[in-house]
Design an enzyme around this catalytic site. Structure first.
Site, PDB file in Angstrom:
ATOM      1  CB  CYS A  81      -0.905  -0.001   1.233  1.00  0.00           C
ATOM      2  SG  CYS A  81      -1.875   1.497   1.428  1.00  0.00           S
ATOM      3  CD  GLN A 301      -3.147  22.035   7.061  1.00  0.00           C
ATOM      4  OE1 GLN A 301      -2.716  20.905   6.871  1.00  0.00           O
ATOM      5  NE2 GLN A 301      -2.523  23.116   6.635  1.00  0.00           N
ATOM      6  CE1 TYR A 330       2.308  31.235  -1.847  1.00  0.00           C
ATOM      7  CE2 TYR A 330       3.075  32.519   0.037  1.00  0.00           C
ATOM      8  CZ  TYR A 330       3.226  32.113  -1.277  1.00  0.00           C
ATOM      9  OH  TYR A 330       4.288  32.586  -2.006  1.00  0.00           O
ATOM     10  CD  GLU A 351      -5.621  29.769  -1.529  1.00  0.00           C
ATOM     11  OE1 GLU A 351      -4.798  29.580  -0.619  1.00  0.00           O
ATOM     12  OE2 GLU A 351      -5.608  29.132  -2.610  1.00  0.00           O
ATOM     13  CB  CYS A 427       4.340  21.507   3.743  1.00  0.00           C
ATOM     14  SG  CYS A 427       4.195  22.319   2.155  1.00  0.00           S
TER      15      CYS A 427
HETATM   16  N1  SAH Z   1      -2.801  28.237   5.348  1.00  0.00           N
HETATM   17  C1  SAH Z   1      -3.768  27.293   4.865  1.00  0.00           C
HETATM   18  C2  SAH Z   1      -3.419  26.640   3.527  1.00  0.00           C
HETATM   19  C3  SAH Z   1      -1.987  26.356   3.243  1.00  0.00           C
HETATM   20  S1  SAH Z   1      -1.714  25.332   1.826  1.00  0.00           S
HETATM   21  C4  SAH Z   1      -4.070  26.264   5.933  1.00  0.00           C
HETATM   22  O1  SAH Z   1      -3.335  26.124   6.896  1.00  0.00           O
HETATM   23  O2  SAH Z   1      -5.081  25.572   5.825  1.00  0.00           O
HETATM   24  C5  SAH Z   1      -1.047  26.483   0.653  1.00  0.00           C
HETATM   25  C6  SAH Z   1      -2.092  27.314  -0.054  1.00  0.00           C
HETATM   26  O3  SAH Z   1      -1.439  28.193  -0.969  1.00  0.00           O
HETATM   27  C7  SAH Z   1      -3.080  26.525  -0.900  1.00  0.00           C
HETATM   28  O4  SAH Z   1      -4.373  26.856  -0.487  1.00  0.00           O
HETATM   29  C8  SAH Z   1      -2.814  26.994  -2.346  1.00  0.00           C
HETATM   30  O5  SAH Z   1      -3.989  27.057  -3.128  1.00  0.00           O
HETATM   31  C9  SAH Z   1      -2.249  28.375  -2.121  1.00  0.00           C
HETATM   32  N2  SAH Z   1      -1.370  28.944  -3.173  1.00  0.00           N
HETATM   33  C10 SAH Z   1      -0.516  28.302  -4.000  1.00  0.00           C
HETATM   34  N3  SAH Z   1       0.193  29.191  -4.727  1.00  0.00           N
HETATM   35  C11 SAH Z   1      -0.221  30.425  -4.353  1.00  0.00           C
HETATM   36  C12 SAH Z   1       0.152  31.764  -4.730  1.00  0.00           C
HETATM   37  N4  SAH Z   1       1.099  31.989  -5.649  1.00  0.00           N
HETATM   38  N5  SAH Z   1      -0.485  32.768  -4.126  1.00  0.00           N
HETATM   39  C13 SAH Z   1      -1.431  32.568  -3.185  1.00  0.00           C
HETATM   40  N6  SAH Z   1      -1.810  31.335  -2.788  1.00  0.00           N
HETATM   41  C14 SAH Z   1      -1.221  30.279  -3.355  1.00  0.00           C
END
Ligand code: SAH
Length: 471
Positions: A81, A301, A330, A351, A427
Site C-alpha cells: 500500500c 488540514q 497562502y 489565496e 511543508c
Molecule cells: N494556510 C492554509 C493553507 C496552506 S496550503 C491552511 O493552513 O489551511 C497552501 C495554499 O497556498 C493553498 O491553499 C494553495 O492554493 C495556495 N497557493 C498556491 N500558490 C499560491 C500563490 N502563488 N499565491 C497565493 N496562494 C497560493
C-alpha cells in the site's frame, strides 16, 4: 581511486538516511544508493539495478543486521500500500529523523548553524487514526469482485482493503481497515460496496474509461463527529441514490451525502460540482474556538489534532497585542487567518483559489470575525498591491506556501515593507531554509523553529519558524 559501480553488482551498505518516498539511503565509496524496504540503521546486501553518475537504485537482497529502529508494521498491507512509507520504523525514531531533516536543511541549504532556538518536534501521542479525510478508489478485481483500497506506491494499481462479491457478500482481504483513517471508513465502504453490488453497479476502469464508480471521499469532523460521504462517478447522475442514502444514514454521525460527476479521463479525482442527495452540503469542525465548514471540494488540514497545535504556535510566535495588521499569505480557507483574527486588529488573507477565498469569507462570517478580509490572487502580486496602500501594511506577516516555497518577489516585498515579525509555516524544509536565508540576508533574525509531525508514518514534516527584524 574511487570504485565504480555497474548494474547487477552486489554490495554491502549501511543505511543512514531516508529518501522522500521512504526508501533507505546508504553510501558506499562515495556512491549513494537508494534501497526500497530498507530502514535507517540496517546493514544490507543489495543488488544495483540502475546506475547514474553519483547515485544508483538497488534491490534489497539480504538484511545482514536489522536496524534497532525497525518495528513490525501494525498494518498488514504496509509495503504494497502506498499510503504509509515508514510505518516499519519506531515512531520516536521517525520524529527524531524529521527533526534532524529540518536542522540539516537549515544548515546545509540556509547556512544556519545554530543561533536560533530549536523547539523539539511536536509528535502525536497516538500516531494512528489521525486523518479526517480519505479517498478510496473503487475497482473490479480479477474475480469480478468490487474492491476499495489505496493506490500502491507510484502506481494506479489498487491494494484492496475492502471487497464484496457480485452478490454483495463480503470477501476477506488482508485487512478491512486502515489504521491511519477514522474507523467509520470501514462502515461507509462496506455500505457503499454492498449497495453497488446489490444494484449491479460497476467500478470505473481507467484503461477503457468505462464503469461508474470512481472513488469514495469520506471526511469526518474530529470534534463534531459529523461525517461526509461523496461518491465520485463517471456519469452525470447517480442511480439508486435514495437507496444509498437510506443505507448510509444508518451510520451514526452521517451528516452529508453527495456525489460528484467526473467524466474526464484524468488523474484529477473530484469533479467540478457536487450534488447533495441527503443531509447538508457540508460538515463542520472546529480548530480551537474557530468553527469551519468543510464541503467535499474545500481544502482542510487532514490532521486536526496537530493542526490545532501548529496554529497555536503561529499565534504564540505572532505575539499579538490587538493593534496589529497581519497578513496571512497562502491562506487557503482562512484557517490561520481566523485564528489570528481573534488577537489582531485586522487580518488580510490572500489565496490563489477563488473557491477557497469564498470559503474563507463564509468562515469569517460564521465566527463573527469582521476584522478579517480576503483577496483572491497570487500572494506575490497582491502583497505588492497591499504594500502600496499605506493603511494595509503589515506589522506581522504569516506565510504558509506550498512545497515550492515563497516566490522570490514576495520575499522582496516583505523586505521592503519591513514588518516586525515574519512567521513562516512550511511543508518543505528545503524551500523553508532557502527562503529563511533570503530573509536573513535582508535583515531578519531567525529566532525560533519548531517542527510538527502532521503525517505520522509518511515522510513529510511541517515547520513553524519565527523571524524578527533586526533593529
Ligand atoms: N494556510 C492554509 C493553507 C496552506 S496550503 C491552511 O493552513 O489551511 C497552501 C495554499 O497556498 C493553498 O491553499 C494553495 O492554493 C495556495 N497557493 C498556491 N500558490 C499560491 C500563490 N502563488 N499565491 C497565493 N496562494 C497560493
Amino acid at each position: 581511486m574511487e570504485k565504480t559501480f555497474r548494474k547487477n553488482d552486489i554490495v554491502q551498505v549501511q543505511i543512514t538516511d531516508i529518501g522522500t518516498n521512504g526508501e533507505g539511503i546508504g553510501k558506499t565509496n562515495g556512491f549513494t544508493l537508494f534501497v526500497r524496504d530498507a530502514v535507517m540503521g540496517d546493514l544490507v546486501e543489495v543488488q544495483i539495478m540502475k546506475v547514474k553518475k553519483r547515485y544508483g537504485y538497488a534491490r534489497l537482497l539480504n538484511l545482514i543486521e536489522p536496524s534497532a529502529l525497525r518495528v513490525e508494521p501494525p498494518c498488514p498491507v504496509f509495503g504494497p500500500c502506498g499510503g504509509c512509507q515508514i510505518q516499519n520504523m519506531r515512531y520516536d525514531a521517525q520524529l527524531e529523523w524529521k527533526e534532524k531533516t529540518v536542522v540539516n536543511d537549515l544548515e546545509k541549504i540556509g547556512g544556519f548553524r545554530g543561533g536560533y532556538e530549536l523547539e523539539p518536534i511536536a509528535g502525536m501521542e497516538t500516531p494512528y487514526r489521525y486523518r479526517n479525510k480519505a479517498i478510496f478508489p473503487i475497482r473490479t478485481d480479477r474475480n469480478g469482485a468490487l474492491v476499495a483500497g489505496f493506490y500502491a506506491q507510484h502506481s494506479h494499481r489498487v491494494v484492496p482493503l475492502f471487497s464484496v462479491q457480485k452478490d454483495g457478500s463480503f470477501r476477506e482481504t488482508k485487512t478491512d481497515d486502515c489504521l491511519i483513517e477514522a474507523p467509520v471508513c470501514r462502515d461507509v465502504l462496506q455500505t457503499v460496496l454492498a449497495w453497488a453490488a446489490a444494484n449491479g453497479l460497476d467500478a470505473y476502469d481507467e484503461e477503457s474509461g468505462r464503469g461508474l464508480l470512481r472513488n469514495v471521499l469520506i471526511r469526518t469532523g474530529y470534534h463534531t463527529g459529523e461525517i461526509l460521504v461523496c461518491l465520485i462517478i463517471n456519469a452525470k447522475k447517480l442511480p439508486h441514490a435514495d437507496m444509498l442514502a437510506d443505507a448510509l444514514e444508518k451510520i451514526p454521525g452521517m451528516t452529508s451525502i453527495s456525489y460528484s460527476p467526473n467524466r474526464e479521463r484524468t488523474n484529477t479525482i473530484m469533479g467540478k460540482k457536487v450534488v447533495t442527495i441527503a443531509g447538508k452540503d457540508s460538515i463542520e469542525d472546529t480548530i480551537g474556538p474557530i468553527r469551519y465548514a468543510i464541503s467535499p471540494l474545500s481544502f482542510f488540514q487532514v490532521n486536526p489534532i496537530q493542526t490545532s497545535r501548529l496554529y497555536e504556535k503561529v499565534l504564540e510566535y505572532a505575539d499579538l497585542s490587538g493593534n496589529e495588521v497581519v497578513w496571512d499569505l497562502y491562506c487557503g480557507i482562512g484557517s490561520i487567518s481566523l485564528f489570528l483574527a481573534q488577537k489582531a486588529r485586522r487580518v488580510i488573507g490572500v489565496e490563489i483559489i477563488p473557491q477557497a477565498v469564498e470559503d474563507a469569507k463564509q468562515n469569517a462570517l460564521r465566527n463573527g470575525l469582521s476584522n478579517a478580509e480576503f483577496y483572491t490572487g497570487k500572494a506575490e502580486e497582491v502583497a505588492e498591491a497591499l504594500y502600496r496602500r499605506e493603511d494595509a501594511r503589515a506589522d506581522v506577516v504569516v506565510v504558509d506556501p506550498p512545497r515550492k516555497g515563497c516566490d522570490a518577489t514576495l520575499l522582496e516585498t516583505i523586505l521592503r515593507m519591513r514588518p516586525g515579525k515574519v512567521v513562516y509555516v512550511s511543508c518543505n524544509p528545503a524551500t523553508l531554509a532557502r527562503d529563511l536565508a533570503i530573509l536573513r540576508d535582508g535583515g531578519y533574525l531567525l529566532k525560533k523553529v519548531r517542527p510538527y509531525d502532521l503525517f505520522a508514518h509518511a515522510c513529510h514534516v511541517e515547520t513553524v519558524a519565527l523571524l524578527t527584524r533586526e533593529k
